[in-house]
Structures are given as structure tokens and as C-alpha cells.
Design a protein around this motif. Structure first.
Motif, PDB file in Angstrom:
ATOM      1  N   SER A 120      -7.955  24.699 -15.680  1.00 28.94           N
ATOM      2  CA  SER A 120      -6.565  24.263 -15.576  1.00 28.94           C
ATOM      3  C   SER A 120      -5.993  24.600 -14.201  1.00 28.94           C
ATOM      4  N   LEU A 121      -6.376  25.758 -13.666  1.00 30.92           N
ATOM      5  CA  LEU A 121      -5.979  26.102 -12.293  1.00 30.92           C
ATOM      6  C   LEU A 121      -6.574  25.100 -11.306  1.00 30.92           C
ATOM      7  N   GLY A 122      -7.821  24.716 -11.553  1.00 32.02           N
ATOM      8  CA  GLY A 122      -8.457  23.718 -10.691  1.00 32.02           C
ATOM      9  C   GLY A 122      -7.720  22.389 -10.729  1.00 32.02           C
ATOM     10  N   LEU A 123      -7.238  21.993 -11.911  1.00 32.97           N
ATOM     11  CA  LEU A 123      -6.477  20.748 -12.024  1.00 32.97           C
ATOM     12  C   LEU A 123      -5.158  20.831 -11.264  1.00 32.97           C
ATOM     13  N   LEU A 124      -4.547  22.016 -11.262  1.00 31.98           N
ATOM     14  CA  LEU A 124      -3.311  22.202 -10.507  1.00 31.98           C
ATOM     15  C   LEU A 124      -3.577  22.039  -9.003  1.00 31.98           C
ATOM     16  N   ILE A 125      -4.656  22.669  -8.515  1.00 33.84           N
ATOM     17  CA  ILE A 125      -5.024  22.525  -7.096  1.00 33.84           C
ATOM     18  C   ILE A 125      -5.364  21.073  -6.787  1.00 33.84           C
ATOM     19  N   ASN A 126      -6.077  20.437  -7.706  1.00 39.46           N
ATOM     20  CA  ASN A 126      -6.432  19.028  -7.554  1.00 39.46           C
ATOM     21  C   ASN A 126      -5.187  18.165  -7.376  1.00 39.46           C
ATOM     22  N   SER A 127      -4.131  18.465  -8.133  1.00 44.97           N
ATOM     23  CA  SER A 127      -2.892  17.686  -8.046  1.00 44.97           C
ATOM     24  C   SER A 127      -2.191  17.889  -6.717  1.00 44.97           C
ATOM     25  N   VAL A 128      -2.267  19.111  -6.172  1.00 40.63           N
ATOM     26  CA  VAL A 128      -1.660  19.368  -4.861  1.00 40.63           C
ATOM     27  C   VAL A 128      -2.373  18.550  -3.781  1.00 40.63           C
ATOM     28  N   VAL A 129      -3.711  18.547  -3.826  1.00 38.03           N
ATOM     29  CA  VAL A 129      -4.482  17.761  -2.860  1.00 38.03           C
ATOM     30  C   VAL A 129      -4.195  16.275  -3.042  1.00 38.03           C
ATOM     31  N   LEU A 130      -4.089  15.851  -4.303  1.00 38.21           N
ATOM     32  CA  LEU A 130      -3.756  14.455  -4.602  1.00 38.21           C
ATOM     33  C   LEU A 130      -2.434  14.061  -3.956  1.00 38.21           C
ATOM     34  N   ALA A 131      -1.433  14.924  -4.053  1.00 39.93           N
ATOM     35  CA  ALA A 131      -0.127  14.623  -3.457  1.00 39.93           C
ATOM     36  C   ALA A 131      -0.226  14.511  -1.936  1.00 39.93           C
ATOM     37  N   LEU A 132      -0.913  15.445  -1.322  1.00 40.69           N
ATOM     38  CA  LEU A 132      -1.043  15.434   0.143  1.00 40.69           C
ATOM     39  C   LEU A 132      -1.825  14.216   0.627  1.00 40.69           C
ATOM     40  N   ARG A 182       0.831  -1.207   0.000  1.00 32.73           N
ATOM     41  CA  ARG A 182       0.000   0.000   0.000  1.00 32.73           C
ATOM     42  C   ARG A 182       0.863   1.253   0.000  1.00 32.73           C
ATOM     43  N   THR A 183       1.927   1.244   0.813  1.00 27.84           N
ATOM     44  CA  THR A 183       2.807   2.413   0.895  1.00 27.84           C
ATOM     45  C   THR A 183       3.482   2.688  -0.447  1.00 27.84           C
ATOM     46  N   ALA A 184       3.940   1.622  -1.117  1.00 24.91           N
ATOM     47  CA  ALA A 184       4.611   1.782  -2.405  1.00 24.91           C
ATOM     48  C   ALA A 184       3.668   2.380  -3.437  1.00 24.91           C
ATOM     49  N   ASN A 185       2.432   1.899  -3.483  1.00 21.67           N
ATOM     50  CA  ASN A 185       1.474   2.425  -4.443  1.00 21.67           C
ATOM     51  C   ASN A 185       1.017   3.835  -4.075  1.00 21.67           C
ATOM     52  N   SER A 186       1.001   4.142  -2.784  1.00 24.34           N
ATOM     53  CA  SER A 186       0.714   5.517  -2.363  1.00 24.34           C
ATOM     54  C   SER A 186       1.829   6.452  -2.819  1.00 24.34           C
ATOM     55  N   ALA A 187       3.070   5.979  -2.732  1.00 22.88           N
ATOM     56  CA  ALA A 187       4.199   6.782  -3.211  1.00 22.88           C
ATOM     57  C   ALA A 187       4.102   7.004  -4.714  1.00 22.88           C
ATOM     58  N   PHE A 188       3.670   5.982  -5.450  1.00 19.64           N
ATOM     59  CA  PHE A 188       3.481   6.125  -6.891  1.00 19.64           C
ATOM     60  C   PHE A 188       2.425   7.191  -7.176  1.00 19.64           C
ATOM     61  N   SER A 189       1.319   7.146  -6.442  1.00 20.70           N
ATOM     62  CA  SER A 189       0.265   8.156  -6.582  1.00 20.70           C
ATOM     63  C   SER A 189       0.785   9.542  -6.251  1.00 20.70           C
ATOM     64  N   PHE A 190       1.603   9.653  -5.198  1.00 17.20           N
ATOM     65  CA  PHE A 190       2.171  10.936  -4.797  1.00 17.20           C
ATOM     66  C   PHE A 190       3.032  11.523  -5.916  1.00 17.20           C
ATOM     67  N   PHE A 191       3.873  10.702  -6.506  1.00 21.55           N
ATOM     68  CA  PHE A 191       4.757  11.220  -7.551  1.00 21.55           C
ATOM     69  C   PHE A 191       3.998  11.525  -8.842  1.00 21.55           C
ATOM     70  N   VAL A 221     -11.444  19.065  -3.811  1.00 20.72           N
ATOM     71  CA  VAL A 221     -11.984  17.943  -3.037  1.00 20.72           C
ATOM     72  C   VAL A 221     -11.838  16.628  -3.800  1.00 20.72           C
ATOM     73  N   LEU A 222     -12.016  16.675  -5.116  1.00 12.37           N
ATOM     74  CA  LEU A 222     -11.910  15.445  -5.904  1.00 12.37           C
ATOM     75  C   LEU A 222     -10.483  14.902  -5.949  1.00 12.37           C
ATOM     76  N   GLY A 223      -9.509  15.671  -5.503  1.00  8.87           N
ATOM     77  CA  GLY A 223      -8.151  15.147  -5.372  1.00  8.87           C
ATOM     78  C   GLY A 223      -8.056  14.059  -4.316  1.00  8.87           C
ATOM     79  N   ILE A 224      -8.987  14.058  -3.350  1.00  4.16           N
ATOM     80  CA  ILE A 224      -8.975  13.045  -2.280  1.00  4.16           C
ATOM     81  C   ILE A 224      -9.304  11.661  -2.829  1.00  4.16           C
ATOM     82  N   PRO A 225     -10.461  11.466  -3.485  1.00  3.82           N
ATOM     83  CA  PRO A 225     -10.727  10.123  -4.034  1.00  3.82           C
ATOM     84  C   PRO A 225      -9.780   9.739  -5.165  1.00  3.82           C
ATOM     85  N   LEU A 226      -9.249  10.732  -5.885  1.00  5.73           N
ATOM     86  CA  LEU A 226      -8.340  10.403  -6.974  1.00  5.73           C
ATOM     87  C   LEU A 226      -7.059   9.751  -6.450  1.00  5.73           C
TER      88      LEU A 226
END
Length: 517
Positions: free
Chosen positions: A336-348, A176-185, A413-418
Motif C-alpha cells: 500500500s505504501l508502494g501504491l502511494l509512492i506510485n501515485s506521486v510518480v504518476l502525478a509528476l 493531450r494536455t487535457a488528458n494529462s491533466a485528467f491523469s494528474f488528478f 518506476v511503474l508510475g511512469i508508464p501508468l
């Protein structure tokens, strides 16, 4: 699957010997180094999303070619990733099983990016008239490069995830940790790509990129692609040099009749169908939940910025310079700005997957919860659109701050389920599919079918569904509502149907994983 305790039954198709000694999980830093390759892959994709539209307009790609171009994704997902997974499971190269495919994929990505970035220049050198709307030779280079890029990315990502499964040694937490790291990157790559794509004067760092056939938009794309090539090749080189694999000897493989090198004699397609025949119930349930999950995601992935331009900003696409065109362009840029914010939430969120899964009592509960968040988020597009239309009755300008803020909040918010979608299904596949006798590569290729088939279905039915419920035939809300329903069903099934991995499954996953240093 053949009973391993019986001496009278033959082993199942091309299965790796699961009686092998279970390897010790690799240090976490090695998994992070391999997972970092995702940043290089995603950097290039984010660049395409942010810069490809003006570039395609420059080349004059005919509208009828659009469907051919975008068919590459599902087709390569159906064919390339399972094939690469099959052969990477059985590769006996002295460099290991995964690394040769990872290096090959990285080189193919570099070639594809050059073909795409220099398509205008190649076409002009072969006789394209830059004064004409369509440059046929440039378009040909672009389409070929785009197809190679999509196939190369599939060639890269499958072995990378399989490599992470190998390195985990069957440890559920490390998988799980390895795949979470993949998602983070992946999120890091998105942020870097969207950020680089937003810099209008980046081409000045490499002045030679601007040519007679290649304007500023094109030059920016080429400059960003050069950065993408350097980043990806650097990450792949570091991972392949510092994370070693123990070569897989042919004696470690068992064929249909118990012969050594049996995998070479077994066709990949036959092995793929064999994998489906021998899948156990947990893996079938995972495929079902994943399929519904992506039916929910694809309408949003395909039309999120279009929704911002049409429904939120009330614009229409076009090059007429009308107020509607300008509003649409503003909406797309805001998306496009929303996608950038989405990616930040995705990383966190990717960093917090493991502690949150422990808090909720397991990853399947976490997956179920975030799918319900996805369902609510997609349903909220209806409310945001209605509010935007209500405000547009009083003004022809862009929507008020409250509507724009609500739309950007939805993106975030959609960065969370993504983050969960990018990690948890792949981690569970590494565990559940081990009981079928398939290797990590083929298992993840099988899971990929539950992603690309929904993509083809959604691409085919979203337009008619939108036209059925929207008289204009140009709205996105019906497809979003369909996605919300699929997300809700997926969330419930994730909790109800997905079993908790058993210790014996983890041991088999470790044995199938293979060797490493």
C-alpha cells in the motif's frame, strides 16, 4: 463512412455533422477544472483499496460472492460507458450534452457510497445478528452499493473525458494536455485516498460513525466516504457552474436517412456495432495497442499487494495469527505504501507528458518507450522474488532493506508508464475516431472495450497460468511474465503501427466535439 463530398450518398449512422464550424479551443483553466473531477472519483476508489478488506471481513462476505462483486467492473465497462457515451453525444438538454450525465453520475456515486458505508448499520437495523460471521442483509446492501458505484464511476469518467475532447476544439496539443491533466488528478485522488485510509483515528472527527454494528475500521471507512462525497460533489459543482456548454440542437444531428433526431431512432447497440464497422485503420491499431497494454497491466493491478505479501515477504493470508500471516499483512501494508509512492510518480509524470512527447518526436514514441519500461519492470518481479527467497533461507523475519527497497522502487518506476496509459490512448481516440463519424462519448466508450475485455481475459486465465507454472498454484510470477511479454509487444506496435494524426483528422475531431463557452 459516406463521402461528404457526394450528394447522392446518405450520411452514416447517427453521425454528427462534421461540416459544422470548428469551435475555438477553450482556455486551459476550464479543462483543468473539468479534469479535477477525476480527483474526486479516484479518491473514493483509493479508499476502497486501502480500507475495504477489513470491512469485507467485518460483514462476512462469502468467498463465493467475491467473483460476483468484481464482475461489476468489466460488465459496467462493457455496457454503461458506451451507452452513456452514445446518449451524451446526442443529448439536447438545455444544460448541455456532458454536464447532465456528470451530475447524474456524481449523485449516483454519493448514493452508492452511502449504501456501502452504512451497509453494516442498515443490515443490523433489519435484523442481522452481529455475532454471526456473515451478515446477509449487510452483504446485500454492500453488493448493491458496489455495483452502483462501479456503474456510476463509468457514467462519470466517460462524459468527463468526452467533455475534455469537446473543450479542446480539435487542437492536438490541448487534447493531450487535457488528458494529462485528467491523469494528474487521478493521481492526486489516489494520494489523498491512500493518505486518508492510513489514518486510523480519522473516525473521531465524526464520532457518530462508530456504532454497535460498525467497528473502528468501519467507522474510518464511513468518515472517509463522507469526505469523498463532499470532495466529489464540490468538484462537480464547480466544473458544471463555471464551464458552460452550448446545448446541442436536434437539427445538428443526422440519422440513418438524413432525418432530424435520427439518433433517437437508432438503438445504442446498433450504433455501437456501426461504430466498429466504420472504424478506420488508425483506430483499430489504437484498440490493439491498448488491449495489449492492459493485458500487461491487469496482472499487476490485481496482484501487486498480494505479490508483496506472498513472494517478497514470504507470508500467507489468514487470520490464524501465525508468523506467516503476520508477514503477509506486513507485506500488504508495504505494498500500500508502494501504491502511494506510485501515485506521486504518476502525478509528476502526468505534468511532463507534453514536453516529453515533443522531445521524443511524438506521443506514440513516448507510449512505446514507457511500455518497454513496463515490460522490464514486470520482468524485474522475478529477480526481486528470487532475491527475497534467497534471503528467507537465512531468516524467518521480514526481508532485508535491499529487497524492500527494490520492491518499492519498482512500484515507483511503474508510475511512469501508468501516467501514459491513463492519458495518451484517450487523447489519440479523440482524434482517430473522428473519421468514423462517432461522437467523443461513443468513441471513448469504444476504446473502453479494449480495456475491460482484457480485464475479463486476464481475470479468467491468470489463475490457471499461475497454477501451470507454479505447483503451489498461489504464485503471481507467471501472470507478471505474461504481462511483461504483452507490454513489450504493445510497445513495439505503438511505434510501428500507430500513425501520426493528420490535419484533416484534427479538423473533424474539432467539428465533432460540439459547442461550449
Amino acid at each position: 463512412m459516406a463521402d461528404p463530398s457526394s450528394n447522392n450518398k446518405q450520411p452514416s449512422y447517427s453521425t454528427l455533422n462534421v461540416e459544422a464550424q470548428v469551435p475555438t479551443p477553450s482556455p486551459l483553466w476550464k479543462m483543468i477544472v473539468v479534469a479535477s473531477i477525476a480527483a474526486g472519483v479516484q479518491f473514493g476508489w483509493a479508499l476502497q483499496l486501502s480500507l475495504m478488506t477489513p470491512y469485507v471481513q467485518l460483514l462476512g462476505v462469502p468467498h463465493t460472492w467475491s467473483s460476483i462483486i468484481w464482475l461489476c467492473g468489466p460488465i459496467s465497462g462493457l455496457l454503461v460507458q458506451p451507452t452513456v457515451g452514445f446518449y451524451s453525444d446526442r443529448c439536447t438538454s438545455r444544460f448541455g450534452r456532458r454536464r447532465p450525465f456528470i451530475v447524474g453520475g456524481a449523485i449516483a456515486v454519493a448514493i452508492a457510497i452511502i449504501l456501502i458505508g452504512f451497509a453494516a448499520d442498515f443490515g443490523y437495523s433489519l435484523g442481522d445478528d452481529i455475532k454471526k460471521k456473515t451478515r446477509p442483509r449487510a452483504v446485500a446492501f454492500f453488493v448493491v452499493g458496489f455495483w452502483i458505484l462501479d456503474m456510476a464511476n463509468n457514467m462519470l469518467q466517460g462524459p468527463c473525458r468526452a467533455f475534455l475532447g469537446d473543450l479542446s476544439g480539435g487542437d492536438q496539443s490541448k487534447i493531450r494536455t487535457a488528458n494529462s491533466a485528467f491523469s494528474f488528478f487521478m493521481a492526486v485522488g489516489n494520494v489523498l485516498g491512500y493518505g486518508a485510509g492510513s489514518l486510523n483515528n480519522l473516525y473521531k472527527a465524526l464520532p457518530f460513525t462508530e456504532t454497535k454494528a460498525c467497528n473502528i475500521y468501519c467507522a474510518n471507512l464511513k468518515t472517509c466516504f463522507f469526505i469523498a462525497i463532499v470532495l466529489l460533489l464540490a468538484l462537480v459543482t464547480i466544473a458544471c457552474v463555471y464551464v458552460k456548454e452550448t446545448p446541442l440542437m436536434s437539427a445538428e444531428k443526422v440519422g440513418n436517412n438524413g432525418d432530424e433526431d435520427g439518433a433517437v431512432k437508432t438503438p445504442c447497440v446498433g450504433s455501437l456495432f456501426g461504430a466498429f464497422r466504420e472504424l478506420k485503420r488508425p483506430m483499430w491499431m489504437l484498440l490493439l495497442v491498448t488491449c495489449l497494454n492492459w493485458i500487461a497491466w491487469f496482472p499487476w493491478v490485481l496482484y501487486d499487494t498480494d505479490w508483496m505479501g506472498r513472494e517478497v515477504y514470504g507470508g500467507e493470508p489468514g487470520n490464524d495469527g501465525t508468523q506467516k500471516n503476520k508477514l503477509y499483512d506486513k507485506g500488504v501494508r508495504e505494498g500500500s505504501l508502494g501504491l502511494l509512492i506510485n501515485s506521486v510518480v504518476l502525478a509528476l509524470m502526468s505534468i511532463g507528458i507534453e514536453p516529453m512527447s515533443r522531445l521524443l518526436g511524438g506521443v506514440k514514441r513516448l507510449w512505446g518507450l514507457v511500455n518497454l519500461i513496463l515490460a522490464v519492470g514486470l520482468a524485474m518481479t522475478v529477480l526481486i522474488t528470487k532475491e527475497a527467497k534467497a534471503q528467507s533461507q537465512f531468516s524467518v523475519a521480514e526481508p532485508p532493506a535491499s529487497v524492500k527497497g527494490g520492491a518499492l522502487a519498482l512500484f515507483s518506476v511503474l508510475g511512469i508508464p501508468l501516467a501514459i496509459t491513463y492519458s495518451v490512448p484517450f487523447a489519440m481516440a479523440s482524434i482517430f475516431s473522428s473519421t468514423s463519424g462517432a461522437g467523443q462519448g461513443l468513441s471513448l466508450g469504444t476504446l473502453n472495450l479494449a480495456i475491460v475485455i482484457p480485464q475479463m481475459v486476464v481475470s479468467g486465465i491468470s489463475g490457471p497460468i499461475d497454477g501451470l507454472f507454479d505447483k503451489s498454484g498461489r504464485g503471481n510470477l507467471p501472470a507478471f511474465v505474461m504481462g511483461a511479454i504483452a507490454a513489450a509487444v504493445s510497445g513495439v506496435l505503438a511505434v510501428v503501427l500507430l500513425p501520426t494524426p493528420q490535419p484533416q483528422d484534427l479538423a473533424k475531431a474539432a467539428a465533432v466535439g460540439g459547442g461550449f463557452h
